[in-house]
Design an enzyme around this catalytic site. Structure first.
Site, mmCIF file in Angstrom:
data_model
loop_
_atom_site.group_PDB
_atom_site.id
_atom_site.type_symbol
_atom_site.label_atom_id
_atom_site.label_comp_id
_atom_site.label_asym_id
_atom_site.label_seq_id
_atom_site.Cartn_x
_atom_site.Cartn_y
_atom_site.Cartn_z
ATOM 1 N N ASP A 48 0.837 -1.202 0.000
ATOM 2 C CA ASP A 48 0.000 0.000 0.000
ATOM 3 C C ASP A 48 0.875 1.257 0.000
ATOM 4 O O ASP A 48 0.370 2.384 -0.095
ATOM 5 C CB ASP A 48 -1.016 -0.003 1.152
ATOM 6 C CG ASP A 48 -0.372 -0.087 2.520
ATOM 7 O OD1 ASP A 48 0.876 -0.185 2.600
ATOM 8 O OD2 ASP A 48 -1.108 -0.059 3.525
ATOM 9 N N SER A 49 2.199 1.059 0.026
ATOM 10 C CA SER A 49 3.128 2.174 -0.208
ATOM 11 C C SER A 49 2.896 2.771 -1.596
ATOM 12 O O SER A 49 3.371 3.872 -1.878
ATOM 13 C CB SER A 49 4.578 1.701 -0.065
ATOM 14 O OG SER A 49 4.806 0.539 -0.841
ATOM 15 N N ASP A 87 -0.905 -6.134 -0.216
ATOM 16 C CA ASP A 87 -1.297 -5.488 1.041
ATOM 17 C C ASP A 87 -2.803 -5.319 1.099
ATOM 18 O O ASP A 87 -3.409 -4.781 0.156
ATOM 19 C CB ASP A 87 -0.660 -4.091 1.129
ATOM 20 C CG ASP A 87 0.515 -4.054 2.078
ATOM 21 O OD1 ASP A 87 0.612 -4.928 2.955
ATOM 22 O OD2 ASP A 87 1.344 -3.135 1.923
ATOM 23 N N LYS A 116 -1.006 -9.427 2.942
ATOM 24 C CA LYS A 116 -0.318 -8.950 4.145
ATOM 25 C C LYS A 116 -1.252 -7.993 4.869
ATOM 26 O O LYS A 116 -1.957 -7.214 4.223
ATOM 27 C CB LYS A 116 0.991 -8.240 3.783
ATOM 28 C CG LYS A 116 1.694 -7.590 4.979
ATOM 29 C CD LYS A 116 3.120 -7.208 4.670
ATOM 30 C CE LYS A 116 3.286 -5.888 3.954
ATOM 31 N NZ LYS A 116 2.753 -4.707 4.674
ATOM 32 N N GLU A 118 -1.501 -5.503 8.702
ATOM 33 C CA GLU A 118 -0.712 -4.896 9.769
ATOM 34 C C GLU A 118 -1.353 -5.139 11.131
ATOM 35 O O GLU A 118 -2.578 -5.064 11.262
ATOM 36 C CB GLU A 118 -0.584 -3.387 9.521
ATOM 37 C CG GLU A 118 0.140 -3.051 8.225
ATOM 38 C CD GLU A 118 0.319 -1.555 8.015
ATOM 39 O OE1 GLU A 118 -0.064 -0.758 8.899
ATOM 40 O OE2 GLU A 118 0.840 -1.185 6.951
ATOM 41 N N GLU A 185 9.061 -3.822 10.832
ATOM 42 C CA GLU A 185 9.465 -2.517 10.265
ATOM 43 C C GLU A 185 9.911 -1.545 11.347
ATOM 44 O O GLU A 185 9.208 -1.339 12.358
ATOM 45 C CB GLU A 185 8.283 -1.924 9.476
ATOM 46 C CG GLU A 185 8.594 -0.537 8.914
ATOM 47 C CD GLU A 185 7.644 -0.076 7.818
ATOM 48 O OE1 GLU A 185 6.773 -0.856 7.391
ATOM 49 O OE2 GLU A 185 7.802 1.078 7.384
HETATM 50 O O1 KIV Z 1 3.565 -1.105 1.641
HETATM 51 C C1 KIV Z 1 4.754 -1.457 1.708
HETATM 52 O O2 KIV Z 1 5.578 -1.160 0.838
HETATM 53 C C2 KIV Z 1 5.164 -2.225 2.878
HETATM 54 C C3 KIV Z 1 6.621 -2.488 3.044
HETATM 55 C C4 KIV Z 1 7.324 -1.270 3.470
HETATM 56 C C5 KIV Z 1 6.864 -3.622 3.950
HETATM 57 O O3 KIV Z 1 4.353 -2.600 3.662
#
Ligand code: KIV
Length: 292
Positions: A48-49, A87, A116, A118, A185
């Site tokens: 989600d970055s 994500d 993934k 959080e 992280e």
């Molecule tokens: O969204 C992302 O890029 C991440 C990584 C920094 C692990 O969650």
């Protein structure tokens, strides 16, 4: 050709058992996925970055399941050998396990092989429900960017003894719940080591020191494609933003000076077709090229 990597194969990659460290990188589109895959990474994370490094937002909270599915599908179309992990964005697994499964399934239907999410203890019902739907889950602890407001900013986590112990407990809970790996992280290296020692699944670090079972970096950070933020843990292996600016400036200069396109970069009519068209219409002027 090497076999596609699976979530169970990743789960087995504990370095203390002699495995090579895992390499994960983010990607958000087909060319990015091809680049990462041809470089031989183990896992492509459609993170989600994307909100911050591609879509221009200041945090990750702005992306939706629709946004993520769009980027996951683009990555999946590259058919990478690497495991594609997507994500789950903010609020896609916070409202209840059913909602979490529905959203995880959308990302799998878009092409992800795992998701993934959080958080630790609070997220166990979502983790279990998604696992019950046969979707592998990667955990994410420490600095969890979707909690940026609750944490008071993008800050290193686990600096106090209690917080460090809490991280070890949360990691153990996620591993026991069935997560096949856990991102850690922005925590002190010794804390990441304790977490890694405590769990039987691989940890993948970002700003968490060298003791993790693998490392992850964001595509645009690693390649120097963005310079809006540069956390301490980023090692920049290229300066592609500067290279891209120089390339586009050179193109602009060539266009303005009449150097682009050249004869070899233009399409031409064969001689006879040119002559016939010319006599029929008087269409082409003296400067027109005749070679095909
Ligand atoms: O969204 C992302 O890029 C991440 C990584 C920094 C692990 O969650």
């Amino acid at each position: 050709m090497a076999q596609p990597l699976t979530a169970p194969a990743v789960r087995a990659r504990k370095t203390r058992a002699g495995a090579e460290p895992l390499v994960m990188v983010t990607a958000y589109d087909a060319p990015g996925a091809r680049i990462a895959d041809e470089a031989g990474v183990d896992i492509i994370l459609v993170g989600d970055s994307v909100a911050m490094v591609v879509l221009g937002y200041d945090d990750t909270l702005q992306v939706t399941v629709d946004d993520m599915a769009h980027h996951v599908a683009a990555v999946a179309r590259a058919k990478p050998r690497a495991l594609v992990v997507a994500d789950l964005p903010w609020l896609s697994y916070h409202l209840g396990p059913e909602d979490a499964v529905r959203n995880a399934a959308r990302l799998v239907r878009a092409g992800a092989q795992a998701v993934k999410l959080e958080g630790g203890r609070k997220r166990l019902p979502a983790v279990s429900a998604i696992l019950d739907a046969e979707i592998p889950v990667m955990g994410h602890l420490g600095l969890t960017p979707q909690s940026v407001h609750a944490l008071g900013g993008f800050k290193v986590q686990g600096k106090e003894a209690d917080a460090a112990r809490g991280l070890v407990t949360e990691a153990t809970l996620l591993a026991e719940a069935g997560c096949f790996s856990i991102v850690v992280e922005a925590v002190p290296d010794v804390v990441a080591r304790s977490v890694t020692d405590a769990v039987g699944v691989p940890t993948i670090g970002i700003g968490a020191g060298p003791a993790c079972d693998g490392q992850v970096l964001v595509f645009h950070d690693l390649l120097g494609l963005q310079d809006r933020v540069r956390p301490k843990f980023v090692r920049q292996y290229a300066t592609l933003k500067a290279d891209a600016i120089a390339a586009i400036a050179a193109y602009a200069a060539d266009v303005r000076a009449g150097r682009f396109p050249a004869d070899a970069e233009s399409y031409h009519l064969p001689g006879e077709a040119m002559a016939a068209a010319e006599s029929a219409t008087g269409l082409y002027g003296a400067g027109a090229s005749r070679s095909a």
